[in-house]
Design an enzyme around this catalytic site. Sequence first.
Site, PDB file in Angstrom:
ATOM      1  N   GLN A   1      50.517  19.382  15.443  1.00 49.88           N
ATOM      2  CA  GLN A   1      49.452  19.035  14.498  1.00 49.88           C
ATOM      3  C   GLN A   1      48.608  17.887  15.042  1.00 49.88           C
ATOM      4  O   GLN A   1      49.151  16.932  15.592  1.00 49.88           O
ATOM      5  CB  GLN A   1      50.082  18.608  13.161  1.00 49.88           C
ATOM      6  CG  GLN A   1      50.792  19.734  12.435  1.00 49.88           C
ATOM      7  CD  GLN A   1      49.843  20.632  11.665  1.00 49.88           C
ATOM      8  OE1 GLN A   1      48.634  20.408  11.642  1.00 49.88           O
ATOM      9  NE2 GLN A   1      50.385  21.661  11.054  1.00 49.88           N
TER      10      GLN A   1
ATOM     11  N   CYS B   1      45.677  26.532   5.702  1.00 48.80           N
ATOM     12  CA  CYS B   1      44.517  25.871   6.292  1.00 48.80           C
ATOM     13  C   CYS B   1      43.234  26.618   5.949  1.00 48.80           C
ATOM     14  O   CYS B   1      42.168  26.302   6.455  1.00 48.80           O
ATOM     15  CB  CYS B   1      44.684  25.743   7.808  1.00 48.80           C
ATOM     16  SG  CYS B   1      44.959  27.323   8.615  1.00 48.80           S
TER      17      CYS B   1
ATOM     18  N   CYS C   1      31.818  17.923  14.122  1.00 51.79           N
ATOM     19  CA  CYS C   1      31.751  17.334  12.771  1.00 51.79           C
ATOM     20  C   CYS C   1      30.619  17.985  11.967  1.00 51.79           C
ATOM     21  O   CYS C   1      29.501  18.066  12.455  1.00 51.79           O
ATOM     22  CB  CYS C   1      31.458  15.842  12.852  1.00 51.79           C
ATOM     23  SG  CYS C   1      32.795  14.868  13.537  1.00 51.79           S
TER      24      CYS C   1
HETATM   25  N1  SAH Z   1      54.119  25.053  10.583  1.00 54.64           N
HETATM   26  C1  SAH Z   1      53.716  24.690  11.920  1.00 54.64           C
HETATM   27  C2  SAH Z   1      52.670  25.617  12.565  1.00 54.64           C
HETATM   28  C3  SAH Z   1      51.589  26.160  11.687  1.00 54.64           C
HETATM   29  S1  SAH Z   1      50.276  26.939  12.565  1.00 54.64           S
HETATM   30  C4  SAH Z   1      53.245  23.259  11.937  1.00 54.64           C
HETATM   31  O1  SAH Z   1      52.915  22.713  10.895  1.00 54.64           O
HETATM   32  O2  SAH Z   1      53.216  22.659  13.004  1.00 54.64           O
HETATM   33  C5  SAH Z   1      50.615  28.637  12.334  1.00 54.64           C
HETATM   34  C6  SAH Z   1      51.629  29.207  13.316  1.00 54.64           C
HETATM   35  O3  SAH Z   1      51.807  30.593  13.017  1.00 54.64           O
HETATM   36  C7  SAH Z   1      51.213  29.139  14.771  1.00 54.64           C
HETATM   37  O4  SAH Z   1      52.233  28.497  15.482  1.00 54.64           O
HETATM   38  C8  SAH Z   1      51.093  30.614  15.199  1.00 54.64           C
HETATM   39  O5  SAH Z   1      51.504  30.841  16.524  1.00 54.64           O
HETATM   40  C9  SAH Z   1      52.028  31.297  14.247  1.00 54.64           C
HETATM   41  N2  SAH Z   1      51.795  32.718  13.949  1.00 54.64           N
HETATM   42  C10 SAH Z   1      50.627  33.389  13.918  1.00 54.64           C
HETATM   43  N3  SAH Z   1      50.805  34.650  13.483  1.00 54.64           N
HETATM   44  C11 SAH Z   1      52.141  34.797  13.238  1.00 54.64           C
HETATM   45  C12 SAH Z   1      52.952  35.875  12.743  1.00 54.64           C
HETATM   46  N4  SAH Z   1      52.434  37.051  12.447  1.00 54.64           N
HETATM   47  N5  SAH Z   1      54.263  35.636  12.591  1.00 54.64           N
HETATM   48  C13 SAH Z   1      54.813  34.433  12.896  1.00 54.64           C
HETATM   49  N6  SAH Z   1      54.091  33.385  13.358  1.00 54.64           N
HETATM   50  C14 SAH Z   1      52.783  33.571  13.537  1.00 54.64           C
END
Ligand code: SAH
Length: 459
Positions: free
Chosen positions: A288, A414, A82
């Site tokens: 998440q 994010c 935190c």
């Molecule tokens: N939309 C999802 C995950 C978001 S986190 C949710 O809300 O649960 C971002 C995701 O992007 C992760 O799962 C990671 O493995 C993936 N990722 C990272 N680089 C990537 C790339 N070049 N192409 C596709 N996916 C990728």
Amino acid sequence: MKYEKNDIVVIRIEDMGTGGEGIGKADGFPFFVKDALIGDTVEARVTKVKQNYGYARMEKVIAPSSFRVEPVCPFHRQCGGCQLQALSYEKQLEYKQKKVNDVLVRIGGFSGETIGRIMEPIVGMESGFHYRNKAQFPIGTDKNGNPVAGFYAGRTHSIIANTDCALGVPENRQILEIVLAYMREYHVPAYDEKAGTGLVRHVLIRKGFATGELMVCLVINGKKLPAAERLIAALAAVPNMTSVSYSVNEKNTNVIMGGQIVLLWGKERIADRIGDITFSISPLSFYQVNPVQTEKLYGLAAEFADLKGNETVWDLYCGIGTISLFLAGKAGQVYGVEVVPQAVVDARDNAARNGIENASFFVGKAEEVLPEKYRREGITADVIVVDPPRKGCDARCLATMLQMRPEKIVYVSCDCATLARDLKVLCAGGYEPERARAVDMFPMTGHVECVVLMSKVQK
Ligand code: SAH
């Protein structure tokens, strides 16, 4: 150099940086001051000096900020988790909103007027505590040789013993106390990272907020847990316990989980729901961590996408398909792209579990899969949703999106710095921002999530 390491400076904090650190000047020289809040006057110890600025650590509050509150957790300063616990939640939200706005102006090149038009008020939580559905507690040994569970002190690997993290679920404590009692009683040693000896490395705890189901997975430096039946009996007695397992990780690495999961008791997976969609979660699944805010975030993404029922939607960086499945009910066809193969297995499984037939998932990098599907197979897009990791979208991915020219691009982010950088590229390619909103997914920390609707400029 005007200042040196270990100098004591008195600083009035005028602003806060992107990581939640206080910013103020000592005699005109700017310092980033860890643990100091906007409005404080503090005494701080200089930790590092650069050409035009320095870093310091707060030693004493001389005059507290009016936004200071009594932190809930006694370890909030040492713990790396935190950054903002001493700041009132209302002020945290204001800080995050300002951070997003400022970055969009500074890096994205948007005017203050545009931000004023598109930006809706940040979505906060009712309480900023106990929101995390997942925790991974490192296990270590204290000075007296007793096993402890807790958290790493900021930027280190020394463990602060604390089984009651204020961001986690109340069950964490009970479960950790059971694991520690078992370790004491059966002389099961904690892992020693430096020596590579000992057994128990981490305890992963997950809770499905909508279902109440609990999962415990011990990460061990070995192939077996001694007297496992004793541990199982105690954990199985915790109300709503659903899954007890261990994961073998014998490598000298910072990666927490091992590949192999061995089920000890109950089911392999727990269930949870976001909106109307049920998810099945294994110890290794990405999911998440703040389900309450996730639902609001996806709700916004859906609202921004404003689907009518026959659109082709791409969900890039789809993880276990959460956004894809959330949107599938209102779309013609959804295509998800994700680089982690296991996540795609989960995504397909979750689609089937929910009876969703119009969502397909591809394993691969978004910047490779999207151009290939577009050029070779001619698949188009009406709406593209992206939710990339902190580094943002790859340039090739953005370039293909611009060639595909969907009506709408919904950018879930994010990290507002890479968001701003990527939005600038989309603007140059014929899109304009229409709506934007920040969502506080991680109260008490400096992180903030954003969702932005970009629309095709009509020619
Ligand atoms: N939309 C999802 C995950 C978001 S986190 C949710 O809300 O649960 C971002 C995701 O992007 C992760 O799962 C990671 O493995 C993936 N990722 C990272 N680089 C990537 C790339 N070049 N192409 C596709 N996916 C990728």
